[in-house]
Design a protein around this motif. Structure first.
Motif, PDB file in Angstrom:
ATOM      1  N   ASP A   1     -13.897 -38.214 -53.862  1.00 52.48           N
ATOM      2  CA  ASP A   1     -14.015 -37.654 -52.320  1.00 52.48           C
ATOM      3  C   ASP A   1     -14.054 -36.070 -52.375  1.00 52.48           C
ATOM      4  O   ASP A   1     -13.834 -35.479 -51.119  1.00 52.48           O
TER       5      ASP A   1
ATOM      6  N   ARG B   1     -27.762 -44.519 -57.577  1.00 60.10           N
ATOM      7  CA  ARG B   1     -28.291 -44.150 -56.374  1.00 60.10           C
ATOM      8  C   ARG B   1     -28.059 -45.139 -55.339  1.00 60.10           C
ATOM      9  O   ARG B   1     -27.970 -46.462 -55.428  1.00 60.10           O
TER      10      ARG B   1
ATOM     11  N   SER C   1     -30.370 -39.606 -51.521  1.00 62.56           N
ATOM     12  CA  SER C   1     -29.549 -38.668 -52.496  1.00 62.56           C
ATOM     13  C   SER C   1     -28.340 -39.188 -52.543  1.00 62.56           C
ATOM     14  O   SER C   1     -27.596 -38.482 -53.827  1.00 62.56           O
ATOM     15  N   TRP C   2     -27.569 -39.911 -51.941  1.00 57.64           N
ATOM     16  CA  TRP C   2     -26.134 -40.405 -52.263  1.00 57.64           C
ATOM     17  C   TRP C   2     -25.896 -41.066 -53.325  1.00 57.64           C
ATOM     18  O   TRP C   2     -26.683 -41.692 -53.774  1.00 57.64           O
ATOM     19  N   LYS C   3     -24.693 -40.946 -54.015  1.00 59.20           N
ATOM     20  CA  LYS C   3     -24.258 -41.751 -55.088  1.00 59.20           C
ATOM     21  C   LYS C   3     -23.417 -42.918 -54.649  1.00 59.20           C
ATOM     22  O   LYS C   3     -22.860 -42.761 -53.691  1.00 59.20           O
TER      23      LYS C   3
ATOM     24  N   TRP D   1     -18.467 -35.309 -49.338  1.00 56.22           N
ATOM     25  CA  TRP D   1     -18.355 -36.131 -48.244  1.00 56.22           C
ATOM     26  C   TRP D   1     -18.591 -37.396 -48.797  1.00 56.22           C
ATOM     27  O   TRP D   1     -19.264 -37.776 -49.670  1.00 56.22           O
ATOM     28  N   GLY D   2     -17.452 -38.413 -48.393  1.00 55.51           N
ATOM     29  CA  GLY D   2     -17.528 -39.703 -49.127  1.00 55.51           C
ATOM     30  C   GLY D   2     -17.227 -40.843 -47.881  1.00 55.51           C
ATOM     31  O   GLY D   2     -17.271 -40.440 -46.913  1.00 55.51           O
TER      32      GLY D   2
ATOM     33  N   MET E   1     -19.132 -44.275 -51.730  1.00 60.29           N
ATOM     34  CA  MET E   1     -20.558 -43.539 -51.716  1.00 60.29           C
ATOM     35  C   MET E   1     -20.098 -42.376 -51.563  1.00 60.29           C
ATOM     36  O   MET E   1     -19.040 -41.821 -50.824  1.00 60.29           O
ATOM     37  N   ARG E   2     -20.990 -41.326 -52.054  1.00 51.56           N
ATOM     38  CA  ARG E   2     -20.729 -39.914 -51.909  1.00 51.56           C
ATOM     39  C   ARG E   2     -21.635 -38.871 -52.331  1.00 51.56           C
ATOM     40  O   ARG E   2     -22.502 -39.407 -52.535  1.00 51.56           O
ATOM     41  N   THR E   3     -21.717 -37.683 -51.590  1.00 53.32           N
ATOM     42  CA  THR E   3     -22.649 -36.591 -51.919  1.00 53.32           C
ATOM     43  C   THR E   3     -21.943 -35.285 -51.584  1.00 53.32           C
ATOM     44  O   THR E   3     -20.697 -35.177 -51.146  1.00 53.32           O
ATOM     45  N   GLU E   4     -22.578 -34.401 -51.854  1.00 51.75           N
ATOM     46  CA  GLU E   4     -21.957 -32.897 -51.830  1.00 51.75           C
ATOM     47  C   GLU E   4     -22.759 -31.912 -51.137  1.00 51.75           C
ATOM     48  O   GLU E   4     -24.221 -32.446 -51.166  1.00 51.75           O
TER      49      GLU E   4
ATOM     50  N   THR F   1     -26.879 -39.293 -44.288  1.00 49.54           N
ATOM     51  CA  THR F   1     -26.919 -40.254 -45.288  1.00 49.54           C
ATOM     52  C   THR F   1     -28.509 -40.357 -45.745  1.00 49.54           C
ATOM     53  O   THR F   1     -29.302 -40.595 -44.864  1.00 49.54           O
TER      54      THR F   1
END
Length: 840
Positions: A239, A250, A210-212, A162-163, A96-99, A207
């Motif tokens: 990451d 999603r 919106s996280w992938k 962020w992962g 899982m990841r986001t920026e 978290t």
């Protein structure tokens, strides 16, 4: 003591949260905070100074920082993950990841992370922290822990990635022999990044929906079934900022967790040591077996090269069979195999993520002759409990036994006190833990470890007060009920009693009175449950586990259960008095006397023979205060006879073994205790040592010269219960004993018992007040004893034999039982005496 809400204030000697002033007294551990209320989710700073009895000032300590727990309202994020599809046992780890962006300098930043499952957090291409198997095992139906990491140095001004990796862990993966999804179906995580900027402003990220999410190279990583990793599926830079995640889905957002989200209690699991193999050998099957020379818990790390699509498989085992192959029959359903598929990119490093193995040997099998293993190492993994004791004797076999006890503890203290790290069990058995708790406390600082475990024990307490066999429970009683044709008791003697004995041990060894206050009500409920389910103060004979794995002896279950009922009640009456419950102290003290009388009336004959006539019934009756002085003498004599009639060999199992040598020493027969310690014939502690053991075996007959391996259905070679003899080595052979009236070694009772084949012994123990040390050396009948007592403590020193030379700084108190007793404050002391002839 000064506590402030900013480092700047504290540097100016301003304790705006707490300024204790100069507090006269000799308490220097477990001083309760007495300042202004601390706000949740905040950072504070503290420092201390002390004055000695002469008024000499220490100066201020360095400044320390600590944080308070988040309140429920401060968790802004959502639980996210992936919902399970189908009934597959082994499922891929979720990536899982986001920026996010940071547009100004950061002063400090903290990542709060938890999971129902297991997580590994990452920031900008780097792993966050060194915790393994986080967030640790708890009863997830009641509570889950979270960890806090200082991540300021991992953040970038500008874009950040962020992962997180999310595995099934204890929550949804295999637990013991009970199968998968004992707590829930879908792993999920909750994380919060809280930032304080250099300009004083604050921000947070968390978290959310919106996280992938995507699958990745970890095809599965299971606590019992190992790991499969396919490097061809790696997504380089996933990451890191700027990664193209348009093909990712999603993350699912889950409903709020209904249990408690609590800060981590006790030490985290870490990689504590790396071991190189001591030898390797090729097999006739084209594989290579590596011997690490030590049975351990953890995993192997590989550095390899090879072509794309080639597979390297690592199998793990504790022992080799007579043909030189890995002995894996004792694993039952467990699969200690990690498999890696190469991507052909050159030298790569493989290490598993959310699993562990119990092993000494690792066998590597390669699908291609072009695979090259550049390096293999073993990672030793356990809860980070610092070493506290050090014990060395003149006997190399006893020293190896001591090392095996320590390694057994290292191999099984992993989030909970497990019973074995290799087969499909790895459960937190309460009986095993309580019998070993005192030994564990001498070996390592386990105060925090057991504080956390007691939370697990009492979380599993039934509404009527019964305490469990295993904690966290994970549905063990339901599983056992389904697999057994007979009714299963949820309150086994010696197992449920962990709820009394472990808190008492923590109080005794560390001086932690708060642990007794905190668990007072559930402890009382256990005693009341036992009383309500007894007949005339006698417990029924359904103590399912009895004296588990005793050898050639069958201790009656009702005798054992009633003995433990008495002992737990005896301790609880004392606990009640310590926490100020004087009416309870009187009531439960009287209940103990009733149990004692009932025990003697039902089970003890006038000549001191106890029903069952096993070593265990005698050592328990003696150590549990269940006999009159006259009957104690007779029972002790009968215990000696039972040992001698067995060729100076023991018959005790898990419960009796911890009390056997103490009972002999307390009865004036340390010479016989030493004979059992030095015994090399089966069954004995040194039998396994003589046959190459590097840990404590689960059973005395795990392997014998005559029969080879015991039945593989239950045969672990890395356990700790039978290693409870370590307590006797510290308390009696070395003589390092705590005084329950001044616990935590505030006042020590130093009463060494030289004997056996030992000509010398040195013991050190890092008590809460400082280092205690005892060293004795024998030259014929001449004994030299050296003692070290830490600052702000006192001790009574019992010097055995006829005194020849005494330290002038010690004050003579009395002479009793062939020992001269001296009172001593902090310092170093030396005595010389002449010992009498040893009994035979």
């Amino acid at each position: 003591m000064l506590v402030a809400d900013s480092e700047e204030k504290l540097a100016e000697d301003c304790g705006n949260m707490w300024d204790s002033g100069i507090a006269a007294g000799d308490q220097s551990v477990y001083i309760p905070y007495a300042g202004r209320r601390l706000a949740p989710g905040c950072r504070y700073y503290c420092k201390a100074a002390v004055w000695d009895k002469h008024g000499v000032y220490s100066g201020w300590s360095k400044i320390h920082e600590f944080g308070t727990a988040l309140s429920k309202e401060q968790w802004l994020g959502s639980w996210i993950g992936k919902k399970a599809a189908g009934e597959e046992e082994l499922v891929p780890v979720s990536y899982m990841r986001t920026e996010f962006r940071i547009d100004k300098p950061v002063r400090c930043a903290w990542l709060y992370a938890s999971a129902l499952g297991m997580y590994e957090a990452r920031l900008n291409g780097k792993r966050v922290g060194d915790h393994q198997l986080a967030p640790g095992w708890t009863d997830y139906g009641t509570r889950v822990q979270y960890q806090v990491y200082d991540v300021a140095e991992l953040l970038l001004e500008g874009g950040n990635a962020w992962g997180a990796l999310l595995g099934t862990g204890w929550y949804a993966g295999n637990v013991g022999m009970m199968g998968v999804r004992r707590y829930g179906e879908d792993p999920r995580c909750l994380m919060e990044l809280k930032i304080e900027y250099a300009d004083g402003s604050k921000g947070s990220f968390c978290t959310d929906g919106s996280w992938k999410l995507s699958e990745g190279p970890v095809r599965y990583s299971d606590m019992i079934k190992g790991e499969r990793y396919d490097a061809r599926l790696e997504q380089k830079g996933w990451d890191c900022p700027g990664f193209n995640d348009t093909g990712w889905s999603r993350a699912e957002v889950f409903e709020p967790y209904e249990g408690l989200v609590v800060p981590q209690s006790g030490p985290p699991v870490r990689v504590m040591q790396t071991i190189e193999p001591v030898r390797q050998s090729e097999t006739g099957r084209g594989t290579v077996i590596y011997d690490f020379g030590q049975n351990l818990t953890g995993w192997t790390a590989l550095e390899v090269t090879g072509p794309e699509g080639a597979v390297i498989t690592v199998n793990h085992a504790e022992m080799l069979d007579p043909g030189g192959s890995l002995y894996t029959l004792n694993l039952r359903r467990a699969v200690q195999i990690c498999g890696y598929v190469l991507d052909g990119s050159g030298e790569v490093r493989f290490e598993p993520h959310f699993t562990f193995q119990g092993f000494r040997y690792a066998e590597i099998e390669c699908s291609s002759p072009d695979i090259r293993v550049q390096r293999i190492t073993a990672k030793v993994v356990h809860s980070d409990t610092p070493a506290a004791g050090k014990l060395e004797t003149s006997d190399p076999l006893v020293n190896r036994l001591i090392a095996n006890i320590v390694w057994g503890q290292r191999g099984n203290f992993l989030s909970v006190p497990m019973d074995c790290p290799q087969r499909d069990e790895r459960l937190g058995w309460t009986g095993d833990a309580q019998i070993f708790a005192r030994t564990a406390s001498y070996n390592m600082n386990v105060a925090g470890f057991f504080r956390k475990y007691l939370m697990d024990v009492f979380d599993a307490q039934s509404p009527d007060g019964a305490l469990p066999d295993v904690a966290p429970d994970a549905g063990w009683h339901i599983y056992k009920g389904l697999s057994s044709s007979k009714w299963f008791a949820p309150d086994n003697a010696g197992w449920g009693d962990a709820g009394i004995i472990i808190p008492w041990t923590l109080y005794l060894m560390y001086g932690d009175l708060e642990i007794l206050r905190k668990h007072y009500i559930p402890m009382r409920r256990w005693i009341d449950y036992l009383r309500a389910n007894s007949e005339g103060c006698l417990r029924p004979g359904y103590a399912d586990h009895a004296d588990w794995l005793s050898i050639g002896a069958d201790t009656p279950k009702d005798v054992l259960a009633t003995a433990y009922f008495g002992y737990s009640t005896f301790l609880f009456a004392r606990i009640a008095g310590l926490v100020g419950k004087q009416a309870d102290a009187k009531m439960y003290g009287e209940l103990f006397e009733e149990i004692r009388e009932a025990f003697m009336r039902a089970y003890v004959s006038a000549d001191g023979v106890i029903q069952g006539d096993t070593q265990t019934v005698y050592c328990m009756a003696l150590c549990f205060h269940l006999l009159t002085p006259e009957l104690r003498l007779k029972a002790a004599s009968r215990l000696e006879r039972r040992i001698k009639d067995n060729g100076n060999r023991l018959t005790t199992g898990f419960l009796g073994v911890g009390y056997l040598l103490p009972a002999l020493s307390d009865s004036g027969r340390p010479d016989l205790a030493y004979k059992l310690l030095h015994q090399e014939e089966f069954p004995s502690w040194l039998y396994s040592v003589k046959h190459g053991a590097t840990t404590i075996w689960e059973r005395w007959d795990g392997w014998t010269e005559e029969r080879g391996f015991q039945s593989p259905s239950m045969n672990s070679f890395n356990h700790y219960s039978l290693g409870s003899v370590g307590e006797w080595l510290y308390r009696y052979a070395a003589g390092l004993e705590a005084d329950w009236r001044a616990p935590g070694f505030k006042h020590s009772l130093i009463a060494p018992e030289p004997g056996g084949k030992l000509t010398g012994l040195r013991a050190e123990y890092a008590s809460p007040y400082g280092l205690l040390a005892v060293e004795w050396r024998r030259d014929g009948d001449r004994l030299e004893l050296n003692v070290r007592i830490p600052v702000n403590t006192t001790a009574d020193i019992y010097v055995p034999g006829r005194l020849v030379e005494a330290d002038a700084m010690a004050r003579k108190l009395k002479t009793e039982n062939g020992k001269t007793v001296y009172a001593a404050g902090s310092g170093r002391y030396r005595f010389v005496s002449v010992l009498g002839s040893a009994r035979t």
